[in-house]
Design an enzyme around this catalytic site. Structure first.
Site, PDB file in Angstrom:
ATOM      1  N   ALA A  90      33.585  43.583  35.303  1.00 15.94           N
ATOM      2  CA  ALA A  90      32.524  42.572  35.297  1.00 15.94           C
ATOM      3  C   ALA A  90      31.903  41.832  33.991  1.00 15.94           C
ATOM      4  CB  ALA A  90      31.371  43.089  36.471  1.00 15.94           C
ATOM      5  N   GLY A  91      31.874  40.532  34.074  1.00 12.31           N
ATOM      6  CA  GLY A  91      31.120  40.005  33.067  1.00 12.31           C
ATOM      7  C   GLY A  91      32.006  39.240  32.132  1.00 12.31           C
ATOM      8  N   ASN A 145      38.040  39.257  37.524  1.00 10.96           N
ATOM      9  CA  ASN A 145      38.551  38.244  38.716  1.00 10.96           C
ATOM     10  C   ASN A 145      38.327  36.994  38.389  1.00 10.96           C
ATOM     11  OD1 ASN A 145      39.224  37.206  40.952  1.00 10.96           O
ATOM     12  ND2 ASN A 145      38.750  38.727  42.348  1.00 10.96           N
ATOM     13  N   THR A 146      36.948  36.644  38.289  1.00  6.23           N
ATOM     14  CA  THR A 146      36.485  35.444  38.268  1.00  6.23           C
ATOM     15  C   THR A 146      36.864  34.725  37.002  1.00  6.23           C
ATOM     16  OG1 THR A 146      34.536  36.187  39.381  1.00  6.23           O
ATOM     17  CG2 THR A 146      34.268  33.844  38.558  1.00  6.23           C
ATOM     18  N   GLY A 196      30.854  38.049  37.841  1.00  4.76           N
ATOM     19  CA  GLY A 196      31.051  36.575  37.867  1.00  4.76           C
ATOM     20  C   GLY A 196      30.236  35.722  37.058  1.00  4.76           C
ATOM     21  N   LYS A 215      38.392  51.686  44.374  1.00  7.79           N
ATOM     22  CA  LYS A 215      37.370  51.183  43.546  1.00  7.79           C
ATOM     23  C   LYS A 215      35.939  50.980  44.418  1.00  7.79           C
ATOM     24  CE  LYS A 215      34.978  47.046  41.454  1.00  7.79           C
ATOM     25  NZ  LYS A 215      35.117  45.711  40.888  1.00  7.79           N
TER      26      LYS A 215
END
Lengths: 67, 265
Positions: free
Chosen positions: B189-190, B211-212, B163, B102
Site C-alpha cells: 500500500a501507498g 494495485n492502484t 490507494g 492476505k
C-alpha cells in the site's frame, strides 16, 4: 415453505430443499463458489446432504478483482 | 539474479512484485497488466456472488487462471477479526484448500488504516487453523514482531495509505521492522510510481505489493512494466551495496593527472 436469507436477501423456498437443490435453482451448480451456512462453511462435498432450515442465513461468495 | 528468490511459506517465487487485480477497466486489461508486471502472486477479493447473474458473465478465474498465478485472497473491507476469519475460511473452500492468504483488518473507511488489535486476533486464529498468513499492518515495528511471533509468513507494512500513491513516507520505520523481523517484509500500500517501488527495495524490503498504482495509471500495462523494472532495479541496488553518502566531500570520477594546462593570456 421456509424463509432463508441468501446474501442478505430473504427468499421463500419450498421445503424440504438441500443446498445442492438450492444452487441448482439459482443456476450456480458447478460454478466456483463457496457457501457459508449460519457462520459455518459447508464443504462442496456436503451440498447434497445438508437440508436447509427455516431462518438459515447463507452467504454465497466468489473471487473478484481486488487489491 | 536467477537464484535471488522470494521465499514465502517455504515456496520460492522469482518475482518480488505482488499485484492486485482490482480497479481495471476489464479482465483483458487486468491480464495484460499482470503479464507485463511479471507478478506470480496476485491478490483477489472474496465477495457475495451476484445472484441471478448472467451465466456467461466474464469471470476473473477465466482471465487470471489459478494454473498460472498464485492467488492471494484478501480480507479487504473487513473491520473485525471475526469477519476476516470467516472471509478467509470461505476463500480456502472456494480455492480448493489453498492456504496462502492476505489478512487485512481495517480501522476506518476514510483512512483504511489497519486495526492492529483485530489484526493480531485474526492472525492467531488463522495460524492455528493452518493458514499461511501474509499480513497487512501499520509500520509499527513492535506489532510487526508480534505478528511474526504469532506465525505469520510475511509482514506487509503500509508505506502510506491504501490507494493514496503517496510513496514511502517513513523509511525509518520500515528499517526498524526489517531489523526485527526475519520473515519477508513486503511493502503493501501507498506506492505511486516506479521510483517508490525502487526505494522500498533499496531499503531492503523483500517485495512490494500494489494495485492502484498500476490499475489507475493512464496506461496500466506500461506502468506494470515500469513497476517490474523498478522492483528489479531496487533489489539489485540493495544487493550491490550502495556507495556511502559523502556530504561536502566531492570526489572526481575522472583522473586528476594529465589535465592540460591553462593557456596564459
Amino acid at each position: 415453505m421456509i424463509s432463508v436469507s441468501i446474501n442478505g436477501t430473504a427468499k421463500a423456498l419450498a421445503a424440504p430443499i438441500s443446498v445442492a437443490e438450492l444452487l441448482q435453482q439459482m443456476e450456480l451448480t458447478g460454478k466456483r463458489i463457496a457457501l457459508e451456512r449460519n457462520g459455518e462453511i459447508v464443504p462442496r462435498s456436503q451440498f447434497a446432504q445438508q437440508t436447509l432450515a427455516d431462518g438459515d442465513q447463507l452467504e454465497i461468495v466468489g473471487a473478484v478483482g481486488g487489491g | 539474479m536467477s537464484n535471488d528468490n522470494l521465499i514465502i511459506g517455504g515456496k520460492a517465487y522469482n518475482s518480488r512484485l505482488l499485484v492486485g487485480t482490482g480497479k481495471y477497466k476489464d479482465f483483458a486489461e487486468t491480464r495484460a497488466a499482470l503479464d507485463a508486471s511479471g507478478a506470480e502472486i496476485v491478490t483477489v477479493a472474496i465477495r457475495r456472488t451476484n445472484l441471478g447473474q448472467n451465466a456467461n458473465e466474464p469471470n476473473l478465474l477465466d482471465a487470471v487462471p489459478m494454473s498460472k498465478f498464485t492467488y492471494l485472497p484478501n480480507t479487504a473491507g473487513c473491520y473485525t477479526a471475526d469477519d476476516a476469519v470467516r472471509t478467509l475460511r470461505l476463500a480456502r473452500e472456494l480455492l480448493d484448500g489453498h492456504s496462502l492468504v492476505k489478512l487485512e483488518v481495517l480501522g476506518d473507511p476514510q483512512s483504511l488504516y489497519p486495526n492492529v488489535i483485530e489484526t493480531l486476533a485474526a492472525a492467531k486464529t488463522l495460524v492455528a487453523e493452518g493458514f499461511q498468513v501474509m499480513v497487512y499492518t501499520s509500520d509499527d515495528p513492535i506489532v510487526a514482531k508480534q505478528l511474526e511471533d504469532i506465525g505469520c509468513v510475511a509482514i506487509m507494512p503500509l508505506a502510506s495509505l491504501i490507494g493514496s500513491g503517496m510513496g514511502i513516507l517513513n523509511p525509518w520505520n520500515l528499517q526498524l521492522i526489517m531489523d526485527r523481523v526475519s520473515v519477508p517484509v513486503i511493502v503493501d500500500a501507498g506506492v505511486g510510481t516506479a521510483s517508490d517501488a525502487a526505494i522500498a527495495m533499496e531499503l531492503g524490503c523483500d517485495g512490494v505489493l500494489m494495485n492502484t498504482a498500476i490499475a489507475c495509471a493512464q496506461n496500466p500495462v506500461l506502468m506494470a512494466s515500469a513497476m517490474k523494472k523498478g522492483v528489479e532495479a531496487g533489489r539489485e541496488a540493495y544487493l550491490s551495496g550502495r556507495m556511502p553518502r559523502k556530504l561536502y566531500s566531492a570526489s572526481p570520477s575522472s583522473p586528476t593527472a594529465g589535465i592540460i594546462s591553462s593557456v596564459r593570456s
